[in-house]
Design an enzyme around this catalytic site. Structure first.
Site, PDB file in Angstrom:
ATOM      1  CE  LYS A 182      31.762  -8.058 -44.049  1.00 48.48           C
ATOM      2  NZ  LYS A 182      31.472  -8.882 -42.879  1.00 48.48           N
ATOM      3  N   GLY A 235      40.605  -3.014 -42.469  1.00 48.64           N
ATOM      4  CA  GLY A 235      40.869  -4.431 -42.237  1.00 48.64           C
ATOM      5  C   GLY A 235      42.294  -4.759 -42.607  1.00 48.64           C
ATOM      6  CD  GLU A 238      45.437 -12.558 -46.883  1.00 47.86           C
ATOM      7  OE1 GLU A 238      45.741 -12.475 -45.677  1.00 47.86           O
ATOM      8  OE2 GLU A 238      44.988 -13.586 -47.412  1.00 47.86           O
ATOM      9  N   GLY A 240      42.304  -5.858 -48.027  1.00 44.47           N
ATOM     10  CA  GLY A 240      42.246  -4.504 -48.595  1.00 44.47           C
ATOM     11  C   GLY A 240      42.685  -4.499 -50.058  1.00 44.47           C
ATOM     12  CD  GLU A 257      42.327   4.650 -42.454  1.00 47.84           C
ATOM     13  OE1 GLU A 257      43.453   4.352 -42.021  1.00 47.84           O
ATOM     14  OE2 GLU A 257      41.998   5.820 -42.719  1.00 47.84           O
ATOM     15  CB  CYS A 291      45.238  -1.036 -37.207  1.00 46.47           C
ATOM     16  SG  CYS A 291      44.472   0.473 -36.604  1.00 46.47           S
ATOM     17  CD  GLU A 392      48.076  -6.039 -38.428  1.00 50.16           C
ATOM     18  OE1 GLU A 392      47.513  -6.608 -39.379  1.00 50.16           O
ATOM     19  OE2 GLU A 392      47.751  -4.924 -38.010  1.00 50.16           O
TER      20      GLU A 392
HETATM   21  P1  NAD Z   1      39.840  -8.628 -42.358  1.00 51.93           P
HETATM   22  O1  NAD Z   1      40.582  -7.964 -43.456  1.00 51.93           O
HETATM   23  O2  NAD Z   1      39.865 -10.088 -42.282  1.00 51.93           O
HETATM   24  O3  NAD Z   1      38.292  -8.209 -42.406  1.00 51.93           O
HETATM   25  C1  NAD Z   1      37.868  -6.856 -42.402  1.00 51.93           C
HETATM   26  C2  NAD Z   1      36.458  -6.797 -42.958  1.00 51.93           C
HETATM   27  O4  NAD Z   1      36.489  -7.202 -44.325  1.00 51.93           O
HETATM   28  C3  NAD Z   1      35.487  -7.743 -42.265  1.00 51.93           C
HETATM   29  O5  NAD Z   1      34.215  -7.148 -42.189  1.00 51.93           O
HETATM   30  C4  NAD Z   1      35.456  -8.923 -43.203  1.00 51.93           C
HETATM   31  O6  NAD Z   1      34.276  -9.698 -43.103  1.00 51.93           O
HETATM   32  C5  NAD Z   1      35.559  -8.232 -44.558  1.00 51.93           C
HETATM   33  N1  NAD Z   1      36.038  -9.083 -45.648  1.00 51.93           N
HETATM   34  C6  NAD Z   1      36.738 -10.244 -45.566  1.00 51.93           C
HETATM   35  N2  NAD Z   1      36.943 -10.750 -46.802  1.00 51.93           N
HETATM   36  C7  NAD Z   1      36.386  -9.888 -47.681  1.00 51.93           C
HETATM   37  C8  NAD Z   1      36.288  -9.836 -49.097  1.00 51.93           C
HETATM   38  N3  NAD Z   1      36.806 -10.794 -49.861  1.00 51.93           N
HETATM   39  N4  NAD Z   1      35.659  -8.804 -49.679  1.00 51.93           N
HETATM   40  C9  NAD Z   1      35.166  -7.788 -48.911  1.00 51.93           C
HETATM   41  N5  NAD Z   1      35.197  -7.793 -47.562  1.00 51.93           N
HETATM   42  C10 NAD Z   1      35.819  -8.817 -46.947  1.00 51.93           C
HETATM   43  O7  NAD Z   1      40.371  -7.950 -41.014  1.00 51.93           O
HETATM   44  P2  NAD Z   1      39.981  -8.323 -39.520  1.00 51.93           P
HETATM   45  O8  NAD Z   1      40.629  -9.619 -39.184  1.00 51.93           O
HETATM   46  O9  NAD Z   1      38.512  -8.168 -39.323  1.00 51.93           O
HETATM   47  O10 NAD Z   1      40.690  -7.117 -38.722  1.00 51.93           O
HETATM   48  C11 NAD Z   1      42.025  -7.107 -38.428  1.00 51.93           C
HETATM   49  C12 NAD Z   1      42.808  -6.304 -39.449  1.00 51.93           C
HETATM   50  O11 NAD Z   1      42.261  -5.002 -39.572  1.00 51.93           O
HETATM   51  C13 NAD Z   1      44.251  -6.089 -39.051  1.00 51.93           C
HETATM   52  O12 NAD Z   1      45.087  -6.276 -40.165  1.00 51.93           O
HETATM   53  C14 NAD Z   1      44.287  -4.650 -38.608  1.00 51.93           C
HETATM   54  O13 NAD Z   1      45.543  -4.038 -38.696  1.00 51.93           O
HETATM   55  C15 NAD Z   1      43.296  -4.037 -39.514  1.00 51.93           C
HETATM   56  N6  NAD Z   1      42.802  -2.784 -38.959  1.00 51.93           N
HETATM   57  C16 NAD Z   1      43.195  -1.602 -39.524  1.00 51.93           C
HETATM   58  C17 NAD Z   1      42.780  -0.392 -38.971  1.00 51.93           C
HETATM   59  C18 NAD Z   1      43.208   0.929 -39.557  1.00 51.93           C
HETATM   60  O14 NAD Z   1      42.559   1.920 -39.271  1.00 51.93           O
HETATM   61  N7  NAD Z   1      44.260   0.982 -40.354  1.00 51.93           N
HETATM   62  C19 NAD Z   1      41.942  -0.406 -37.861  1.00 51.93           C
HETATM   63  C20 NAD Z   1      41.568  -1.618 -37.310  1.00 51.93           C
HETATM   64  C21 NAD Z   1      41.992  -2.810 -37.877  1.00 51.93           C
END
Ligand code: NAD
Length: 504
Positions: A182, A235, A238, A240, A257, A291, A392
């Site tokens: 997804k 992502g 929160e 995660g 991650e 990230c 962040e």
């Molecule tokens: P997000 O957590 O909002 O979303 C990430 C993914 O999860 C998206 O595809 C989203 O649609 C999905 N999602 C949202 N709610 C969900 C749920 N209830 N159940 C399952 N999936 C759900 O993050 P974002 O805003 O897309 O990205 C930014 C975040 O990602 C930042 O916190 C960043 O640090 C983190 N990030 C981490 C890494 C890493 O490798 N550690 C890399 C890139 C980004």
């Protein structure tokens, strides 16, 4: 390309319309123009993709191929990714705001590298091991085989849509799993393109599927689906946490991650030209939406003014603009929502008493006004307890924190719920490596930042997550081991182990 591109889910080796017929718009964040539409996926769309992935897995069409056969197809896929470099880079830049300079120079190659790495590292891990039969054991042949997990789910964010997806599908496929992915709602199309390319390269139907839609519907359905064996999530911390809770009910394997707030420690022996460029690169790469961005910059107190001045002079020269212009260094923020978040944190920083040494405003003049542009921003007068320093932001905001001695710098660096990355600027290798040892994070860079390699593990300490992507380590995350114990005395009257129950 002026017309709106229309996409469908990619399920069972073909473009598949969404059940509801509803779509989501994908925009160019530099102009707010709608450039594509994708299906707004439903739970039934997820069920369909997972059922196909399960069927493909159980049939053995991919899982039962030899490692050599799978490697050959993945290398072909890797070559096809490079053959489509221009198109993939253009689409990635168009929808994510990533500069074309970066997507052409790094991102597409990184996808291809993730596939090559999975192939190469798979030759280094034991797929079959024999346990020693000790003299006092009953004669037996014990061996350990490494097998795929089954059906994996990959959920990815919007900042590096292709790379973060490849870090999941490459190892999952190499180890013989099927996968349903997804993409983030705002950047879905390059992952759809990659799934199609994978199929054209020889990955059988059903093995690699992509369902587009919201996190709350599609992401949720994947994380809690009874037929999913593993969830790989990148992502926010929160979301995660929610994903880990959902997966826990089904005892699914999980890799997370998550977020970060990485420190950059400038030691007093650093080369200042190098150190200032490093601190800029650390917080402005992809407009700060990384990230492991270096967004807490620790500097010796007596050198603070000089370092900030040098940084600002360099930042002023960086071209900010439309990401599709090869001259652009810094593109727009990826969405209106993320721009709001950045502005909110800049306000909080000011209210909590930090001062802006540079930037701090949305850019609204001329063409900037149609996009989500924000000035690179440098805060001074910060301390590590301020909200904008601890949390962040995910935008182009640097916080300068002065320190008096190295022990204090290390303590401030480690005083964070996160532990994803850290960098050290120093010309003294021994000292820099001593500091690296003291830092609690999954990656530490010396005189660089953001340098992630397909052949080295990447992941978090503390609330930045668990599990590792890349390196050989990632192949363990997509496989499991089975012990087969073969008794070599198949005679009930002589088999000593049965004596325990008095059977002989
Ligand atoms: P997000 O957590 O909002 O979303 C990430 C993914 O999860 C998206 O595809 C989203 O649609 C999905 N999602 C949202 N709610 C969900 C749920 N209830 N159940 C399952 N999936 C759900 O993050 P974002 O805003 O897309 O990205 C930014 C975040 O990602 C930042 O916190 C960043 O640090 C983190 N990030 C981490 C890494 C890493 O490798 N550690 C890399 C890139 C980004």
């Amino acid at each position: 390309m002026s017309s709106v591109m229309e996409y469908q889910h990619f399920i069972n080796g073909q473009w598949t319309p969404g059940e509801s017929g509803e779509t989501m718009d994908v925009i160019n964040p530099a102009t707010q123009e709608v450039v594509a539409q994708v299906p707004k996926g439903t739970v039934n769309d997820v069920n369909k993709a997972v059922a196909n992935a399960r069927e493909a897995f159980e049939s053995g069409v991919w899982a039962n191929k030899s490692m050599e056969e799978r490697a050959e197809i993945l290398l072909k896929f890797s070559t096809n990714v490079l053959k489509n470099k221009n198109r993939l880079a253009y689409l990635e830049s168009l929808t994510s705001g990533s500069t074309i300079r970066r997507t052409m120079g790094i991102d597409v190659t990184a996808v291809s590298d993730a596939l090559k790495n999975a192939v190469q590292r798979s030759q280094e891990i034991p797929l079959l091991e024999h346990a020693m039969c000790l003299p006092w054991h009953i004669p037996q042949h014990s061996y350990i085989v490494r097998e795929p997990l089954g059906v994996c789910a990959g959920i990815v964010p919007w900042n590096f849509p292709m790379i973060l997806a490849a870090w999941k599908f490459a190892p999952a496929l190499m180890m013989g799993n099927s996968i349903v992915m997804k993409p983030a709602s705002i950047t879905p199309i390059t992952l759809l393109e990659l799934a199609n390319l994978a199929h054209e390269s020889g990955i059988p139907a059903g093995v690699f599927n992509v369902v587009t839609g919201s996190g709350s519907v599609v992401g949720n359905a994947l994380a809690s689906h009874p037929e999913i064996d593993k969830v790989a999530f990148t992502g926010s911390t929160e979301v995660g946490r929610q994903v880990a809770h959902m997966a826990a009910d089904g005892i699914k394997r999980v890799t997370l991650e998550l977020g970060g707030k990485s420190p950059t420690i400038v030691l007093d022996d650093a080369d200042l030209d190098m150190a200032t460029s490093l601190c800029i690169h650390a917080f402005l790469y992809h407009t700060g939406q990384v990230c492991e961005s270096g967004t807490r910059m620790l500097v010796p107190r007596k050198m603070q003014d000089q370092i900030v001045e040098m940084m600002i002079e360099k930042i002023k020269k960086l071209p900010i603009g439309n990401q599709l212009n090869p001259a652009t260094s810094i593109g727009p923020i990826a969405s209106a929502e993320q721009l709001e978040t950045v502005m909110k944190y800049v306000d909080i920083g000011k209210k909590e008493g930090a001062q802006i040494a540079y930037g701090g405003n949305r850019m609204t003049d001329g063409a900037y006004g149609q996009g989500f542009f924000f000035e690179p921003t440098v805060f001074v007068g910060c301390n590590n307890q301020m909200t904008h320093v601890r949390e962040e932001i995910f935008g182009p905001v640097q916080c300068v924190l002065p320190y008096d001695d190295v022990e204090e710098a290390i303590a401030i660096a480690n005083d964070s719920p996160y532990g994803l990355g850290a960098s050290i600027a120093s010309m003294n290798a021994t000292r820099a490596q001593w500091v690296a040892k003291k830092i609690r994070s999954g990656t530490v860079w010396i005189n660089t930042h953001h340098m992630l390699r397909a052949d080295a593990p990447f992941g978090g300490y503390k609330q930045s997550g668990y599990g590792r992507e890349n390196g050989a380590h990632v192949l363990m995350e997509y496989s499991q081991v089975k012990h087969v114990c073969h008794n070599l005395v198949p005679d009930a009257s002589k088999y000593r182990y049965f004596k325990v129950l008095g059977l002989n």
